[in-house]
Design an enzyme around this catalytic site. Structure first.
Site, short mmCIF file in Angstrom:
data_model
loop_
_atom_site.label_atom_id
_atom_site.label_comp_id
_atom_site.label_asym_id
_atom_site.label_seq_id
_atom_site.Cartn_x
_atom_site.Cartn_y
_atom_site.Cartn_z
N ASP A 28 0.86 -1.19 0.00
CA ASP A 28 0.00 0.00 0.00
C ASP A 28 0.90 1.23 0.00
OD1 ASP A 28 -2.00 1.88 0.51
OD2 ASP A 28 -2.06 1.44 2.67
N ASP A 36 -9.58 -15.46 -17.00
CA ASP A 36 -10.33 -16.06 -15.92
C ASP A 36 -11.41 -17.01 -16.44
OD1 ASP A 36 -10.75 -15.76 -12.96
OD2 ASP A 36 -12.73 -15.06 -13.57
N ASP A 69 -1.63 -1.27 -3.86
CA ASP A 69 -2.00 -0.50 -5.06
C ASP A 69 -0.94 -0.65 -6.15
OD1 ASP A 69 0.00 1.33 -4.07
OD2 ASP A 69 -1.55 2.18 -2.75
N GLU A 114 -6.93 -19.76 -17.23
CA GLU A 114 -7.39 -20.58 -16.12
C GLU A 114 -8.52 -21.44 -16.67
OE1 GLU A 114 -9.48 -20.17 -11.75
OE2 GLU A 114 -10.32 -19.16 -13.46
C1 GLC Z 1 -11.20 -17.44 -10.86
C2 GLC Z 1 -10.39 -16.61 -9.92
C3 GLC Z 1 -11.15 -16.51 -8.62
C4 GLC Z 1 -12.49 -15.85 -8.89
C5 GLC Z 1 -13.25 -16.60 -9.95
C6 GLC Z 1 -14.44 -15.84 -10.44
O1 GLC Z 1 -11.35 -18.74 -10.43
O2 GLC Z 1 -9.12 -17.18 -9.75
O3 GLC Z 1 -10.43 -15.80 -7.65
O4 GLC Z 1 -13.24 -15.83 -7.71
O5 GLC Z 1 -12.45 -16.85 -11.08
O6 GLC Z 1 -14.06 -14.78 -11.27
#
Ligand code: GLC
Length: 502
Positions: free
Chosen positions: A21, A194, A29, A248
């Site tokens: 921070d 994501d 930040d 991911e």
């Molecule tokens: C992914 C992220 C997680 C988030 C989810 C929803 O799994 O790593 O932190 O809550 O997506 O966006």
């Protein structure tokens, strides 16, 4: 042509709220990250992945985006971002930002419009139905919420405050592509994407099998997502082939994940979470490494590993001892593939203890998101003594300053591992052969041309022996013992060695 940079890079994931921070609100930040770029250079990482810093109501701490093309005032401004990016690039550090295309916040103007009436032009930017199916949301409860105003249900694989976009609608794809261009124009080196596996759903929205214990997002694997990814890849490739897309794909089999790398026109990298979820057991690690190699080789894909991340208990906590966490670090940074470190794992941070009155995250993940302790003072280098989440255990000694002064610390182990990797083409990009070893020991050989390295890890808490062909020197040891000496066939308890030919 050499190998692409993302194959040999060491990535470092920064949980933006918790790094440092600088404005005194107790929340990390962008300027805090910029001020620690020298630390990251010293550590030796090649690229950063920054957790979301977009304007957000913070229902899911930034994974509920209300504007894809700005910075939430909590974290600074677009100018802060530009400065951070420029200074990172000056040090040769690339920057990937988190991109959250599966859902927006319910406060995003698109959703505000969509829910305003059934005939709003943005109604079908989201998934509205007269009746819900039986899908469960990621953090518990149903994946559908009834909206009184228009008398229909909307889909949310995560929180009700995170309505799912409908990527089958070309206007949605166009609008999201625009957000990519916004950041690519600013010079980002790529995106961590994501919930890739969620992007399209079976159009019939069939019920999940009764008794399924997983939330729907962990099983959603619809073939149409591959075309969506190809569209995203075209946008990113339009800015030059150096940009990287790291997905991911939260599906638990590497075979499923591999399909999102196939063809060379989708993701560049996709996390393989099988080591993150592996027990501390040599046979389990060996099986997972072998299976991953088979599945990824079949699609010409490259492995992507992490031991810790923002959604799971830290590996130091899971492993149960510093010795094991150190041995795991040796494996992470020597195994074939691209490693992702999670901020603070280089200090050996454990999960913090979060008292019930300080719990914030609806997904129960506060403990692994503690503020990074920079030094031994009361505020650990932050401008406030008591930031948004409690400090991790032992921050009085387990901090960057104290560990920086101790050449035997976890921090120095990580730094030396990263340097060892940089110095060896075999470790960065070579082949990998799993060795025949005694039970409880995992060994592999990495080779590229003349360059060779061997890695041996004892997963048991008693000394173990390993017979190896040829003469080897101990280059680096997780417990720092025996370094610089010939390898004598002995492995300490829960210890890993990096060997080089004698
Ligand atoms: C992914 C992220 C997680 C988030 C989810 C929803 O799994 O790593 O932190 O809550 O997506 O966006």
């Amino acid at each position: 042509m050499g190998a692409p940079w993302w194959k040999s890079a060491v990535f470092y994931l920064i949980y933006t709220r918790s790094f440092l921070d600088t404005d005194g609100n107790g929340i990390g930040d962008l300027e805090g990250i910029r001020r620690q770029l020298d630390y990251l250079s010293w550590l030796g990482v090649d690229a950063l992945w920054l957790c979301p810093f977009y304007p957000s109501p913070m229902a899911d701490f930034g994974y509920d985006v209300s504007d894809y093309t700005d910075v939430d005032p909590t974290y600074g401004t677009l100018d802060d971002f530009d400065r951070l990016l420029a200074d990172a690039h000056q040090r040769g550090i690339r920057v990937l930002i988190d991109w959250v295309p599966n859902h927006t916040s319910d406060r995003h103007p698109w959703f505000v419009e969509s829910r305003s009436s059934r005939d709003n032009p943005k109604r079908d930017w989201y998934v509205w139905r007269d009746r819900p199916n039986n899908w469960k949301a990621a953090f518990g409860g149903d994946a559908w919420t009834f909206d009184e105003t228009t008398g229909q249900w909307y889909l949310h694989l995560f929180l009700p405050g995170q309505p799912d976009l409908d990527w089958r609608n070309p206007e949605v794809a166009d609008a999201l592509h625009e957000t990519l261009r916004f950041w690519l124009d600013r010079g980002v080196d790529g995106f961590r994407i994501d919930v890739v596996q969620g992007l399209t759903k079976d159009p019939d929205l069939p019920d999940d099998p009764p008794g399924l214990v997983l939330p729907h997002c962990a099983v959603n694997d619809c073939v149409d997502t591959h075309d969506v990814l190809r569209g995203i890849r075209r946008v990113s490739d339009g800015f030059g082939g150096e940009r990287a897309l790291v997905g991911e794909v939260y599906l638990l089999s590497t075979r499923q994940v591999a399909r999102y790398l196939a063809g060379g026109d989708q993701l560049h990298l996709a996390f393989d979470f099988t080591l993150l979820y592996a027990p501390w057991d040599a046979a389990a690690w060996r099986r997972r490494l072998q299976r991953s190699a088979e599945e990824l080789d079949a699609v010409d894909g490259w492995p992507t590993w992490n031991l810790s991340n923002l959604d799971n208990p830290r590996h130091r906590t899971r492993c149960g001892s510093e010795a094991r966490a150190r041995a795991a670090a040796v494996l992470l940074l020597t195994v074939r593939g691209t490693p992702f470190l999670y901020y603070g794992e280089e200090l050996g941070l454990e999960d913090s203890v979060v008292p019930s009155d300080r719990v914030l995250d609806p997904g129960g993940r506060d403990a692994c998101r503690a503020p990074f302790p920079w030094d031994a003072t009361a505020g650990h280098g932050w401008p406030v003594d008591d930031p948004w989440l409690p400090w991790p255990p032992g921050a009085g000694t387990r901090n960057a300053a104290c560990e920086g002064d101790d050449p035997t610390s976890m921090l120095h182990l990580y730094r030396r591992l990263i340097a060892a990797r940089r110095a060896s083409i075999a470790l960065r990009g070579g082949t990998q052969r799993i060795l025949e070893t005694a039970e409880g020991v995992l060994g592999f050989l990495r080779e590229a041309g003349e360059d060779r390295r061997m890695v041996l890890a004892n997963f048991t808490s008693v000394p173990a022996g390993a017979e190896v062909d040829g003469d080897w020197m101990v280059d680096l040891a997780s417990d720092t013992s025996a370094e610089g000496r010939p390898f004598d066939g002995c492995l300490g308890p829960d210890a890993a060695l990096l060997l080089r030919p004698a």
